[in-house]
Design a protein around this motif. Structure first.
Motif, PDB file in Angstrom:
ATOM      1  N   THR A 136      17.425   7.584  -3.328  1.00 11.16           N
ATOM      2  CA  THR A 136      16.522   8.745  -3.281  1.00 11.16           C
ATOM      3  C   THR A 136      15.125   8.316  -2.841  1.00 11.16           C
ATOM      4  N   ASN A 137      14.246   9.299  -2.651  1.00  6.24           N
ATOM      5  CA  ASN A 137      12.828   9.018  -2.378  1.00  6.24           C
ATOM      6  C   ASN A 137      11.976   9.292  -3.615  1.00  6.24           C
ATOM      7  N   GLN A 138      12.622   9.259  -4.788  1.00  8.85           N
ATOM      8  CA  GLN A 138      11.935   9.619  -6.032  1.00  8.85           C
ATOM      9  C   GLN A 138      11.692   8.401  -6.916  1.00  8.85           C
ATOM     10  N   PRO A 139      10.431   8.230  -7.388  1.00 11.55           N
ATOM     11  CA  PRO A 139      10.214   7.201  -8.401  1.00 11.55           C
ATOM     12  C   PRO A 139      10.824   7.649  -9.731  1.00 11.55           C
ATOM     13  N   ASN A 140      11.132   6.705 -10.609  1.00 12.12           N
ATOM     14  CA  ASN A 140      11.648   7.102 -11.922  1.00 12.12           C
ATOM     15  C   ASN A 140      10.474   7.431 -12.856  1.00 12.12           C
ATOM     16  N   GLY A 141      10.787   7.785 -14.089  1.00  9.26           N
ATOM     17  CA  GLY A 141       9.743   8.264 -15.013  1.00  9.26           C
ATOM     18  C   GLY A 141       8.837   7.187 -15.569  1.00  9.26           C
ATOM     19  N   ASN A 142       9.176   5.917 -15.372  1.00  6.61           N
ATOM     20  CA  ASN A 142       8.360   4.844 -15.948  1.00  6.61           C
ATOM     21  C   ASN A 142       7.181   4.538 -15.017  1.00  6.61           C
ATOM     22  N   LYS A 183       0.830  -1.217   0.000  1.00  5.92           N
ATOM     23  CA  LYS A 183       0.000   0.000   0.000  1.00  5.92           C
ATOM     24  C   LYS A 183       0.862   1.265   0.000  1.00  5.92           C
ATOM     25  N   ARG A 184       2.040   1.143   0.593  1.00  3.54           N
ATOM     26  CA  ARG A 184       2.948   2.291   0.666  1.00  3.54           C
ATOM     27  C   ARG A 184       3.439   2.716  -0.729  1.00  3.54           C
ATOM     28  N   ILE A 185       3.574   1.769  -1.650  1.00  5.42           N
ATOM     29  CA  ILE A 185       4.079   2.121  -2.991  1.00  5.42           C
ATOM     30  C   ILE A 185       2.941   2.292  -4.005  1.00  5.42           C
ATOM     31  N   VAL A 186       1.687   2.120  -3.556  1.00 10.01           N
ATOM     32  CA  VAL A 186       0.530   2.321  -4.441  1.00 10.01           C
ATOM     33  C   VAL A 186      -0.077   3.696  -4.142  1.00 10.01           C
ATOM     34  N   PRO A 187       0.075   4.664  -5.064  1.00  6.93           N
ATOM     35  CA  PRO A 187      -0.530   5.972  -4.820  1.00  6.93           C
ATOM     36  C   PRO A 187      -2.057   5.921  -4.978  1.00  6.93           C
ATOM     37  N   ASP A 188      -2.743   6.958  -4.556  1.00  5.49           N
ATOM     38  CA  ASP A 188      -4.210   6.992  -4.633  1.00  5.49           C
ATOM     39  C   ASP A 188      -4.734   6.768  -6.048  1.00  5.49           C
ATOM     40  N   ASN A 189      -4.000   7.272  -7.036  1.00  4.68           N
ATOM     41  CA  ASN A 189      -4.471   7.122  -8.431  1.00  4.68           C
ATOM     42  C   ASN A 189      -4.063   5.778  -9.043  1.00  4.68           C
ATOM     43  N   TRP A 190      -3.406   4.945  -8.267  1.00  2.27           N
ATOM     44  CA  TRP A 190      -2.986   3.602  -8.677  1.00  2.27           C
ATOM     45  C   TRP A 190      -1.939   3.590  -9.799  1.00  2.27           C
ATOM     46  N   GLU A 191      -1.269   4.709  -9.993  1.00  4.93           N
ATOM     47  CA  GLU A 191      -0.188   4.732 -10.986  1.00  4.93           C
ATOM     48  C   GLU A 191       1.115   4.295 -10.301  1.00  4.93           C
ATOM     49  N   VAL A 192       1.254   2.981 -10.148  1.00  5.24           N
ATOM     50  CA  VAL A 192       2.392   2.425  -9.407  1.00  5.24           C
ATOM     51  C   VAL A 192       3.652   2.540 -10.268  1.00  5.24           C
ATOM     52  N   PRO A 193       4.724   3.102  -9.704  1.00  2.00           N
ATOM     53  CA  PRO A 193       5.947   3.261 -10.493  1.00  2.00           C
ATOM     54  C   PRO A 193       6.671   1.940 -10.748  1.00  2.00           C
ATOM     55  N   GLU A 194       7.638   2.032 -11.658  1.00  2.62           N
ATOM     56  CA  GLU A 194       8.536   0.899 -11.866  1.00  2.62           C
ATOM     57  C   GLU A 194       9.429   0.741 -10.629  1.00  2.62           C
ATOM     58  N   LEU A 195      10.063   1.844 -10.235  1.00  6.19           N
ATOM     59  CA  LEU A 195      11.052   1.756  -9.170  1.00  6.19           C
ATOM     60  C   LEU A 195      11.278   3.128  -8.529  1.00  6.19           C
ATOM     61  N   TYR A 196      11.936   3.105  -7.396  1.00  9.29           N
ATOM     62  CA  TYR A 196      12.465   4.316  -6.786  1.00  9.29           C
ATOM     63  C   TYR A 196      13.954   4.358  -7.087  1.00  9.29           C
ATOM     64  N   VAL A 197      14.393   5.497  -7.582  1.00  3.65           N
ATOM     65  CA  VAL A 197      15.805   5.656  -7.938  1.00  3.65           C
ATOM     66  C   VAL A 197      16.657   5.385  -6.705  1.00  3.65           C
TER      67      VAL A 197
END
Length: 337
Positions: free
Chosen positions: A305-311, A288-302
């Motif tokens: 960092t605390n940043q998801p990548n662009g995919n 649930k921590r990596i699933v945002p409210d809009n369900w656009e789950v990222p590929e990975l966190y760089v």
């Protein structure tokens, strides 16, 4: 309900031909065979146009390149472009770009999805031609001598013998032996090779996130081996935002390895396979921590960092998170009733 959001996100990545683009990002506006197999897993258990049409699209793509499969049923590929390609344009055409196309696990994954889908009542096979394609892909894996073949593996990197690739082929061959002729010896060679290589993923990797595929969805290892795989991946590769693919992974590494989001639900699904519900439940909050409210789950966190990548969203991440959280919710409902 959150699950509807997940399906809506996946539907946005669904192409008019029935296949799926890996992500809505510019970098990943391609079609990978393996990504499709994982992306349609949420639909495997009940009759589904999404499942069936995705496989029909892949069958049609294989028909386009049947001439190539015919060559390499008899003659091993030498150059990477000679292999059945792992990645295609959104209109399912090969692209003249250098790529790590030797991905035997992608062919194994496709065969598994066809055989398992068929067993569960999906109308994946339309006609005799589809059956012919399945047989030719079996012959292709035999010609490659998949049980000892170096390939680029699930992560499309250096050529070596990968346990996850061998396991996918074993699962695929087992799944389609009801549909076509698969020599028993062809499966045995893979099983023996797997026993000799495990618990390692390869010569250079002691463990790897890709090994989870041998537990879920493929179920090609016994319980002891499955436990060893899952516990090793969890203890060595699990991080804050996901699971690293392997130690010293350089992809999106900015001081440390990138953390792949689908690793959390994947570990949860593996623990479910093993009947370890208490362990599986530990991954509900992590997922649930990596699933945002809009369900656009990222590929990975760089990494670092605390940043998801662009995919973002990655179809595979959305699908795995959806399957895991839905299964856990269903189990909770059963306990209440």
């Amino acid at each position: 309900m959150y699950t509807n959001k997940a399906i809506q996100v996946l539907d946005r990545m669904r192409l008019s031909n029935g296949a799926y683009t890996a992500s809505l990002s510019n970098d990943y506006s391609y079609v990978w065979i393996r990504d499709i197999v994982y992306t349609v897993l949420p639909f495997i258990n009940e009759p589904s146009d999404r499942y069936v049409n995705a496989y029909h699209a892949l069958f049609d793509m294989f028909k386009t390149y049947e001439w190539k499969i015919d060559i390499h049923r008899k003659k091993k590929p030498i150059y990477l472009f000679e292999y059945i390609h792992s990645r295609y344009s959104t209109d399912l055409k090969e692209m003249p770009v250098e790529w790590g196309h030797a991905q035997n696990d992608a062919i194994g994954a496709f065969l598994w999805g066809v055989g398992e889908g068929y067993r569960l009542g999906q109308k994946v096979i339309r006609d005799k031609k589809d059956i012919e394609i399945v047989q030719k892909l079996v012959d292709y894996l035999e010609c490659l001598q998949y049980w000892q073949a170096k390939d680029n593996g699930m992560w499309e990197e250096n050529m070596e013998v990968h346990a996850s690739s061998i396991g996918a082929c074993v699962a695929g061959l087992n799944a389609v032996k009801i549909l076509v002729n698969v020599k028993e010896d062809l499966i045995k060679k893979g099983e023996n090779a797997l026993r000799n290589l495990l618990p390692r993923e390869s010569e250079t990797k002691e463990t790897d996130l890709a090994l989870l595929s041998l537990v879920f969805p493929y179920r090609v290892v016994d319980r002891d081996q499955a436990l060893k795989i899952v516990e090793t991946v969890s203890s060595k590769l699990e991080r804050t935002h996901g699971v690293i693919r392997y130690e010293n992974d350089q992809y999106y590494n900015e001081g440390s390895e990138a953390e792949w989001c689908f690793g959390f639900p994947w570990l949860g699904l593996c623990y479910l396979e093993l009947g370890q519900f208490h362990k599986a439940s530990e991954y509900i909050e992590k997922t649930k921590r990596i699933v945002p409210d809009n369900w656009e789950v990222p590929e990975l966190y760089v990494g670092g960092t605390n940043q998801p990548n662009g995919n973002t969203p990655l179809a595979w991440s959305v699908a795995m998170s959806y399957i895991f959280l839905t299964k856990m919710e269903d189990l909770a409902q059963q306990k209440i009733s």
